[in-house]
Design an enzyme around this catalytic site. Structure first.
Site, PDB file in Angstrom:
ATOM      1  N   SER A 270       0.767  -1.210   0.000  1.00 52.19           N
ATOM      2  CA  SER A 270      -0.027  -0.069   0.082  1.00 52.19           C
ATOM      3  C   SER A 270       0.977   1.314  -0.085  1.00 52.19           C
ATOM      4  CB  SER A 270      -0.677   0.173   1.328  1.00 52.19           C
ATOM      5  OG  SER A 270      -0.126   0.107   2.470  1.00 52.19           O
ATOM      6  N   LYS A 271       0.220   2.384  -0.024  1.00 48.19           N
ATOM      7  CA  LYS A 271       0.955   3.815  -0.095  1.00 48.19           C
ATOM      8  C   LYS A 271       2.131   3.775   1.013  1.00 48.19           C
ATOM      9  CE  LYS A 271      -1.128   6.611  -3.194  1.00 48.19           C
ATOM     10  NZ  LYS A 271      -2.530   6.823  -3.497  1.00 48.19           N
ATOM     11  N   ARG A 272       1.640   3.305   1.928  1.00 47.89           N
ATOM     12  CA  ARG A 272       2.586   3.310   3.420  1.00 47.89           C
ATOM     13  C   ARG A 272       3.855   2.816   3.214  1.00 47.89           C
ATOM     14  NH1 ARG A 272       2.801  -0.576   6.853  1.00 47.89           N
ATOM     15  NH2 ARG A 272       1.144  -2.087   6.374  1.00 47.89           N
TER      16      ARG A 272
END
Ligand code: GLU
Length: 502
Positions: A270-272
């Site tokens: 994910s973006k994280r």
């Protein structure tokens, strides 16, 4: 059957199904497809799915098809479609067919095939494999398995009457309870699911739109797709799709569900974890060849432990057997390292062409291109992604305003000889008859020897004075490009700070 079957029901098409558009199995060779929904960017997971499909096609002399699954009108956007097309082209994953647009193949759009999908819905209804369902329910519950005796057993004529009264009724597939659906996934082996977990699935919604599972089967079948390689998140769709193949009397393709890509912490990517879109990596200055090579190794392993592949080598080495069952981790550090290797294998000309796109405009305004090119070449062996160049090379274009604290303390403030070096070397550099790398080196080495200093005790103070820190390309090459007067200016500023501090 009345003529004009379903004429009362104008949501559904009334066109006869022509043999070319349907009965499907006369194919030769491998035909695969990448079928993204244009509801966001091209995700690295999607790019890997596309790559594996492309490789399967290329390695088996087959065709790679791009189908944009844009039936979700609210979420699909043209911008997203363009991002997908650009991303695939940039990665070099060209598709082999499609309607011609401006001399090139465009993709197939699923939304343009709705009429075809509905024709097959009609056929299933006529053949008694599908039924109109008027159970009071909201469609959100479609996911729940359900077998509805009442609706299932209603004669067709009554179903048509119901539809005439209320066209906003869904069409469901008639699924036999208590049956086992089994298939062999090319990656996961045998998969078995009971129809009890599936129920009479909706194939056309009450809005008149075919559902994804239905459109997908019709498209895959009518496009003669032989292998469906897609993300593991679609595994639960496959038994439903197999039921649709069965009811239509069609031979299904082979399925391979690719394990997900996870981050280094094994959580779903994910973006994280950093950038997740192909565009973002492009903007960071990752080379498409490096990204493709890197994506190849997430979840696929060659028979030997080779890591670097040219496009042709990938094509000859690839096979679905090499895809593992467990999820592959996306390691950004490794991608950067990989990219650095690819950068170093570029010719200087190619390297400069790429990196110039990342050179800030203010540098371009301040210095001539040939000067910038020389600076850029000093970084060819250390840049890992082109966007990093600003952070790496800024001191070739402006003086440091601050100093790294450790470097300042250890190399300037805490040294007995730094002040002397910063006074004497710039003056000597100004007096050099030929200001080039070799003469600078000769001068600096001679100076160190005369003063009984180590070479690093001369170079490091100059480096900190000119760059603000202790790391840079080779000092002599750097000095040649900075010029004697700039070195003198920065050295005086450093000396001024040193005396102000004392
Ligand atoms: N459109 C689906 C998606 O983007 C893919 C469907 C498939 O590959 O069958 O997830």
């Amino acid at each position: 059957m009345p003529e004009g079957f379903l004429a009362c029901y104008n949501r559904w098409a009334m066109v006869e199904i022509t043999p070319e558009s349907t009965e499907t199995t006369s194919n030769t060779g491998v035909r695969v497809r990448f079928a993204p929904s244009p509801t966001g960017y091209l995700h690295t997971g999607g790019a890997r799915t596309a790559l594996f499909n492309w490789l399967l096609a290329r390695s088996r002399g087959g065709s790679f098809i791009l189908r944009i699954e844009d039936t979700d009108e609210e979420r699909s956007t043209e911008e997203s479609t363009n991002a997908i097309l650009d991303g695939l082209r940039w990665l070099g994953l060209e598709w082999d067919e499609g309607p011609e647009v401006g001399g090139e193949f465009g993709p197939y759009f699923q939304s343009e095939r709705k009429e075809l999908h509905l024709k097959f819905a009609d056929r299933l209804l006529k053949d008694g494999h599908a039924f109109v369902c008027d159970c009071p329910k909201d469609e959100a519950s479609d996911e729940r398995p359900k077998f509805d005796e009442n609706c299932r057993e209603r004669p067709l004529s009554e179903q048509l009457k119901l539809l005439a009264k209320n066209p906003a009724l869904p069409l469901r597939l008639k699924v036999d309870p208590g049956q086992e659906i089994a298939f062999t996934d090319m990656i996961r082996g045998e998969v078995r699911v009971s129809t009890d977990e599936i129920g009479d699935i909706v194939i056309v919604k009450s809005t008149g739109g075919p559902v994804y599972n239905f459109s997908c089967v019709i498209d895959d079948a009518t496009m003669n797709i032989t292998h469906v390689l897609r993300g593991e998140d679609h595994l639960s769709n496959t038994p439903k799709q197999l039921l649709i193949y069965e009811k239509l009397g069609w031979k299904p393709p082979q399925f391979a569900h690719l394990p997900l890509i996870v981050g280094m912490d094994r959580a779903r990517l994910s973006k994280r974890h950093g950038a997740t879109s192909v565009t973002a990596y492009r903007e960071l200055g990752i080379l498409p060849e490096a990204l493709v090579n890197f994506l190849l190794l997430i979840g696929w392993a060659p028979k030997d432990d080779r890591e670097e592949f040219t496009r042709d080598e990938m094509i000859s080495a690839f096979s679905v057997d090499g895809i593992g069952k467990s999820s592959g981790a996306f390691n950004t550090e490794k991608l950067f390292w990989f990219n650095g290797k690819h950068i170093r294998s570029l010719t200087d000309e190619e390297y400069l062409r790429h990196i110039f796109e990342f050179v800030p405009n203010e540098w371009k305004k301040a210095k001539r291109d040939d000067h910038i090119a020389k600076v850029m070449l000093l970084f060819k062996d250390r840049v890992t992604h082109f966007a990093e160049i600003e952070e790496l090379a800024w001191y070739f274009f402006r003086a440091p305003e601050e100093f790294n604290e450790d470097a300042w303390q250890g190399i300037i403030a805490g040294s007995n000889s730094a002040a002397m070096v910063l006074k004497e070397i710039p003056a000597a550099l100004k007096a050099l008859s030929e200001f080039d790398c070799e003469h600078i080196e000769e001068l600096v080495r001679g100076y160190a020897k005369d003063k009984g200093l180590k070479l690093k005790d001369v170079i490091q103070p100059l480096r900190v004075a000119t760059t603000g820190d202790r790391f840079s390309p080779g000092f002599f090459e750097m000095a040649e490009l900075l010029g004697a007067s700039e070195i003198a200016k920065r050295s005086s500023a450093t000396l001024a700070k040193l005396s102000a501090d004392n």
